[in-house]
Design a protein around this motif. Sequence first.
Motif, mmCIF file in Angstrom:
data_model
loop_
_atom_site.group_PDB
_atom_site.id
_atom_site.type_symbol
_atom_site.label_atom_id
_atom_site.label_comp_id
_atom_site.label_asym_id
_atom_site.label_seq_id
_atom_site.Cartn_x
_atom_site.Cartn_y
_atom_site.Cartn_z
ATOM 1 N N UNK A 43 0.831 -1.201 0.000
ATOM 2 C CA UNK A 43 0.000 0.000 0.000
ATOM 3 C C UNK A 43 0.869 1.255 0.000
ATOM 4 N N UNK A 44 0.288 2.333 -0.463
ATOM 5 C CA UNK A 44 0.994 3.612 -0.423
ATOM 6 C C UNK A 44 1.151 4.033 1.037
ATOM 7 N N UNK A 45 2.344 4.490 1.395
ATOM 8 C CA UNK A 45 2.601 4.884 2.767
ATOM 9 C C UNK A 45 3.126 6.310 2.847
ATOM 10 N N UNK A 46 2.704 6.984 3.881
ATOM 11 C CA UNK A 46 3.160 8.345 4.148
ATOM 12 C C UNK A 46 4.589 8.304 4.684
ATOM 13 N N UNK A 47 5.427 9.212 4.219
ATOM 14 C CA UNK A 47 6.809 9.289 4.682
ATOM 15 C C UNK A 47 7.071 10.541 5.515
ATOM 16 N N UNK A 48 6.643 11.678 5.013
ATOM 17 C CA UNK A 48 6.977 12.937 5.672
ATOM 18 C C UNK A 48 5.997 14.019 5.242
ATOM 19 N N UNK A 49 5.781 14.968 6.136
ATOM 20 C CA UNK A 49 4.952 16.126 5.822
ATOM 21 C C UNK A 49 5.656 17.402 6.253
ATOM 22 N N UNK A 50 5.281 18.494 5.614
ATOM 23 C CA UNK A 50 5.779 19.801 6.022
ATOM 24 C C UNK A 50 4.624 20.780 5.895
ATOM 25 N N UNK A 55 6.729 23.248 9.737
ATOM 26 C CA UNK A 55 6.855 22.158 10.705
ATOM 27 C C UNK A 55 6.938 20.830 9.959
ATOM 28 N N UNK A 56 7.914 20.014 10.344
ATOM 29 C CA UNK A 56 8.166 18.755 9.664
ATOM 30 C C UNK A 56 7.727 17.570 10.525
ATOM 31 N N UNK A 57 7.316 16.501 9.857
ATOM 32 C CA UNK A 57 6.984 15.259 10.526
ATOM 33 C C UNK A 57 7.509 14.116 9.679
ATOM 34 N N UNK A 58 8.039 13.082 10.336
ATOM 35 C CA UNK A 58 8.580 11.920 9.643
ATOM 36 C C UNK A 58 8.063 10.640 10.279
ATOM 37 N N UNK A 62 11.909 6.455 8.040
ATOM 38 C CA UNK A 62 12.800 7.362 7.313
ATOM 39 C C UNK A 62 13.390 8.446 8.210
ATOM 40 N N UNK A 63 12.988 8.498 9.446
ATOM 41 C CA UNK A 63 13.469 9.535 10.358
ATOM 42 C C UNK A 63 14.981 9.441 10.485
ATOM 43 N N UNK A 64 15.640 10.557 10.346
ATOM 44 C CA UNK A 64 17.095 10.591 10.426
ATOM 45 C C UNK A 64 17.791 10.353 9.108
ATOM 46 N N UNK A 65 17.071 9.840 8.114
ATOM 47 C CA UNK A 65 17.679 9.601 6.797
ATOM 48 C C UNK A 65 17.102 10.524 5.720
ATOM 49 N N UNK A 66 15.832 10.847 5.839
ATOM 50 C CA UNK A 66 15.154 11.682 4.853
ATOM 51 C C UNK A 66 14.850 13.042 5.457
ATOM 52 N N UNK A 87 15.251 -1.571 0.526
ATOM 53 C CA UNK A 87 13.833 -1.527 0.907
ATOM 54 C C UNK A 87 13.197 -0.156 0.696
ATOM 55 N N UNK A 88 14.001 0.837 0.305
ATOM 56 C CA UNK A 88 13.449 2.142 -0.061
ATOM 57 C C UNK A 88 12.975 2.165 -1.513
ATOM 58 N N UNK A 89 13.216 1.089 -2.240
ATOM 59 C CA UNK A 89 12.777 1.008 -3.626
ATOM 60 C C UNK A 89 11.256 1.117 -3.703
ATOM 61 N N UNK A 90 10.785 2.091 -4.478
ATOM 62 C CA UNK A 90 9.349 2.355 -4.576
ATOM 63 C C UNK A 90 9.125 3.483 -5.571
ATOM 64 N N UNK A 91 7.858 3.684 -5.898
ATOM 65 C CA UNK A 91 7.451 4.899 -6.604
ATOM 66 C C UNK A 91 7.118 5.933 -5.541
ATOM 67 N N UNK A 92 7.711 7.096 -5.648
ATOM 68 C CA UNK A 92 7.533 8.172 -4.676
ATOM 69 C C UNK A 92 6.580 9.216 -5.247
ATOM 70 N N UNK A 93 5.633 9.616 -4.406
ATOM 71 C CA UNK A 93 4.598 10.573 -4.818
ATOM 72 C C UNK A 93 4.622 11.794 -3.912
ATOM 73 N N UNK A 94 4.463 12.958 -4.517
ATOM 74 C CA UNK A 94 4.258 14.137 -3.692
ATOM 75 C C UNK A 94 2.754 14.425 -3.615
#
Length: 115
Positions: A43-50, A55-58, A62-66, A87-94
């Motif tokens: 499933x599509x998963x949330x990684x980070x928001x700003x 204000x950032x959230x991770x 991915x915390x500490x790497x992204x 394991x980071x291999x994926x399609x990334x969406x904004x």
Amino acid sequence: VQLQASGGGLVQAGESLRLSCVASVGINSFNYMAWYRQAPGKARELLATITVGGKEMYVNAVKGRFTIARDVAENAAFLDMTTLKPEDTAVYYCNAHNSELEDYWGQGTLVTVSS
């Protein structure tokens, strides 16, 4: 509103990539912007928001790497990814979300991390 994601590619484990998401409108019109990813068969998963205030959230994966960032002058959000793993291999969406509860999605950019 259109979001154009770019920056994906093939890298080796441990390397870095920067993803970009350019919006067709000023990004201050969004309450927040986010990056998601979808790996094959998952499933599509949330990684980070700003937020519009910066204000950032991770998520823990991915915390500490992204690092997520935004640039008002460029109408863009970015995702700086370091120490990439297979394991980071994926399609990334904004994604962008405005105060009228409207969601917008970019077309996705493929990141492949080889071991």
